[in-house]
Design a protein around this motif. Structure first.
Motif, short mmCIF file in Angstrom:
data_model
loop_
_atom_site.label_atom_id
_atom_site.label_comp_id
_atom_site.label_asym_id
_atom_site.label_seq_id
_atom_site.Cartn_x
_atom_site.Cartn_y
_atom_site.Cartn_z
N GLU A 189 0.82 -1.21 0.00
CA GLU A 189 0.00 0.00 0.00
C GLU A 189 0.86 1.27 0.00
N TYR A 190 1.97 1.23 0.73
CA TYR A 190 2.86 2.38 0.78
C TYR A 190 3.46 2.67 -0.60
N TYR A 195 3.49 5.87 -5.68
CA TYR A 195 3.31 5.89 -7.14
C TYR A 195 2.17 6.83 -7.53
N MET A 196 1.04 6.78 -6.83
CA MET A 196 -0.08 7.67 -7.12
C MET A 196 0.31 9.13 -6.90
N TYR A 197 1.08 9.38 -5.85
CA TYR A 197 1.54 10.73 -5.57
C TYR A 197 2.42 11.25 -6.72
N ILE A 338 6.15 12.41 6.06
CA ILE A 338 5.16 11.34 6.21
C ILE A 338 5.73 10.29 7.17
N LYS A 339 4.97 9.97 8.21
CA LYS A 339 5.48 9.06 9.24
C LYS A 339 5.21 7.60 8.94
N ASN A 340 4.07 7.29 8.35
CA ASN A 340 3.70 5.89 8.16
C ASN A 340 2.79 5.75 6.94
N MET A 341 2.42 4.50 6.67
CA MET A 341 1.61 4.23 5.48
C MET A 341 0.20 4.80 5.58
N PRO A 342 -0.55 4.68 6.71
CA PRO A 342 -1.89 5.27 6.75
C PRO A 342 -1.88 6.78 6.52
N GLU A 343 -0.88 7.47 7.03
CA GLU A 343 -0.79 8.91 6.80
C GLU A 343 -0.56 9.21 5.32
N SER A 345 -1.47 7.34 2.80
CA SER A 345 -2.69 7.04 2.06
C SER A 345 -3.71 8.17 2.19
N LYS A 346 -3.87 8.70 3.40
CA LYS A 346 -4.81 9.80 3.60
C LYS A 346 -4.33 11.06 2.86
N PHE A 347 -3.03 11.30 2.91
CA PHE A 347 -2.49 12.48 2.23
C PHE A 347 -2.73 12.39 0.72
#
Length: 545
Positions: A189-190, A195-197, A338-343, A345-347
């Protein structure tokens, strides 16, 4: 040569100068090639360090010997024994039979003289430091140090390369659904979020490659990309999603690497696989891994010491779009950590809607500008037509405000007129001009041609009869006179002279009788002259005949 195969075999044996094939194809078609009389003097093998030793010998034996000797003159092996060896799936053959050793590696171990490259031209200088420690003396070609693409920073990222620490997601790190089928959902997911970013910043999808060290993670990343980006044209698919082993010999501008394992280093402990993974990127390399696991591995220390020069939290600068003018090594004025994967994804989720909103506003502005341009063009097209209509209307008004000119018959025809002066002017100009005044008032209230008043029909009929009489009179008068006659020779000299008679227009009805009497006298004189001419000698017609 009745078939395409016959023609292909003829070109292969008789005409071709360079032939390319794999070692596997050479092994499968060796019998046919030998039967055709295939001949060659030189052979060159690329990626020779990744070819099985037995497979290397097959291309050397594709022709029959001549006089008991092989006609092959030169063999060139090109490869890198610091990278991955041939793939042997059977562990017994791989370890105990030493089948993973290539002929290229055997020659290097035996001390056969070899030429080792000392310059690389793939990666920017900062990325080359991640793997050049493995080689004796590996520098950079001039274009790596001078080309603008190598001197420009990666848009949206603070650093050219970075090791991003990925923690467990919901208490789960690596998983193993099947034996040796390792997956890591958090890293998948990260990686896809990054890649989307990059795609939202404007990075081309064909310049991005996602690599991983296990087949299980490769399939998981493909599923996540398909779910997150497959149906959205804003993202699309990256150039390639594959494993490090499969990607040897290839390269791309930006590499996103997932190391998967969170409990043990795994087969990345093989330094040759690490060298392949670190040397695939040209401009940017971003590694997603559990830092505590890999940084403590002794074999990987030289590379991870370079990676740990930068923070393990992802540093972004979202305000910077692709491409950028920022120089490599310069820090952006504003960034985000960015600290982690959930952050992350939300960003990316919020950033996506901001970008879409901006694109919609830009599209609306473009449409408004396009409509304005079309409206302006339409005005420019209609303006000349309106001006032409105004000019035509103005000309019509001016024409209607001026008196009309009436053109009568030519002056050489007798006609009635109002004065002798008008007759003289008409004679000079060739036409008699009669000016008829228009009624006063608004010109638009009157139609143009009904204002012209013509003479009475009786006057016209009289004028017509008078014109006919005048034309008969003119035809009867001869402009040729006889000046001298020599009866003895029977020759007459005819002198051309101009008649002094002129037709004068007279509008007064009283002068009509005088004119008729004059015409009668003239006709009598002509007849008498004609009689005298008959008595005097032969006529002009007789002389002409």
């Amino acid at each position: 040569m009745r078939s395409g195969l016959d023609r292909a075999n003829y070109l292969l044996v008789k005409e071709a100068k360079i032939i390319a094939m794999t070692c596997t194809h050479a092994a499968l078609t060796r019998r046919n090639l030998v039967k055709l009389g295939f001949r060659y003097d030189n052979i060159l093998m690329e990626e020779a360090a990744q070819i099985l030793e037995i497979e290397t010998f097959i291309p050397l034996l594709l022709q029959e010997p001549e006089d008991g000797h092989n006609r092959l003159k030169r063999v060139v092996l090109i490869g890198d024994h610091h990278q991955l060896p041939p793939v042997i799936k059977n562990m017994a053959f791989q370890k105990y039979s030493n089948m993973e050793q290539s002929l290229f590696t055997r020659f290097i171990r035996l001390g056969v003289p070899a030429i080792e490259l000392d310059k690389q031209g793939r990666s920017r200088e900062s990325l080359a430091n991640l793997y050049n420690w493995r080689y004796k003396k590996l520098g950079n070609l001039p274009h790596v140090l001078e080309s603008p693409e190598y001197l420009t920073a990666n848009p949206g990222f603070t650093f050219d390369f970075q090791l991003i620490n990925v923690e467990d997601f919901n208490g789960v790190g690596e998983s193993e659904p099947n034996p040796y089928f390792y997956q890591n959902l958090s890293e998948a997911e990260y990686v896809v979020a990054v890649y989307m970013y990059m795609r939202l910043l404007g990075y081309p999808g064909e310049k991005i490659t996602i690599l991983t060290t296990y087949n299980g993670q490769k399939h998981l990343i493909r599923d996540v990309v398909k779910q997150r980006c497959g149906d959205n044209p804003v993202f699309g698919f990256p150039n390639t999603i594959t494993t490090v082993d499969r990607y040897q010999g290839s390269q791309n501008d930006y590499i996103l690497l997932s190391l998967v394992r969170t409990k043990a280093v795994g087969h990345l402990r093989d330094v040759r696989r690490l060298i392949v993974a670190m040397s695939r990127a040209r401009l940017g390399l971003y590694v997603f891994a559990r830092v505590g696991v890999f940084a403590n591995c002794y074999e990987l220390t030289p590379a991870f010491n370079q990676l740990l020069l930068h923070p393990t939290d992802l540093h972004l600068c979202p305000d910077e779009l692709f491409p950028t003018n920022r120089k490599a090594g310069d820090l952006p004025p504003k960034g985000r950590i960015i600290k982690n994967m959930p952050e992350m994804s939300k960003f990316v989720y919020d950033f996506y809607y901001d970008v879409i909103e901006r694109l919609m506003k830009e599209q609306e502005r473009d449409e408004a500008r396009l409509k304005a341009e079309q409206k302006q063009q339409k005005k420019e097209i209609e303006k000349p037509a309106e001006e032409d209509a105004e000019v035509a209307e103005k000309n019509m008004k001016e024409m209607l405000s001026q008196p009309f000119l009436s053109f009568d018959q030519p002056t050489d025809i007798h006609d009635d007129s109002e004065s002798d002066e008008e007759d003289d002017q008409g004679a000079e100009s060739g036409r008699a001009i009669k000016i008829i005044a228009l009624p006063q008032g608004d010109p638009q209230e009157f139609e143009p041609f009904p204002h012209v008043k013509y003479e009475e029909e009786e006057n016209l009929e009289g004028s017509k009869k008078q014109d006919e009489e005048t034309s008969d009179l003119q035809s009867s008068v001869s402009d040729m006179t006889i000046s001298k006659v020599e009866k003895e020779k029977g020759v007459m000299e005819v002198v051309e002279g101009a008649s002094d008679s002129q037709v004068i227009k007279d509008t007064d009805s009283k002068n009509t009788k005088d004119t008729d009497s004059k015409n009668t006298d003239s006709q009598d004189s002509i007849d008498s002259n004609k009689d005298e001419d008959d008595n005097f000698g032969p006529s002009l017609d007789e002389l002409m005949s």
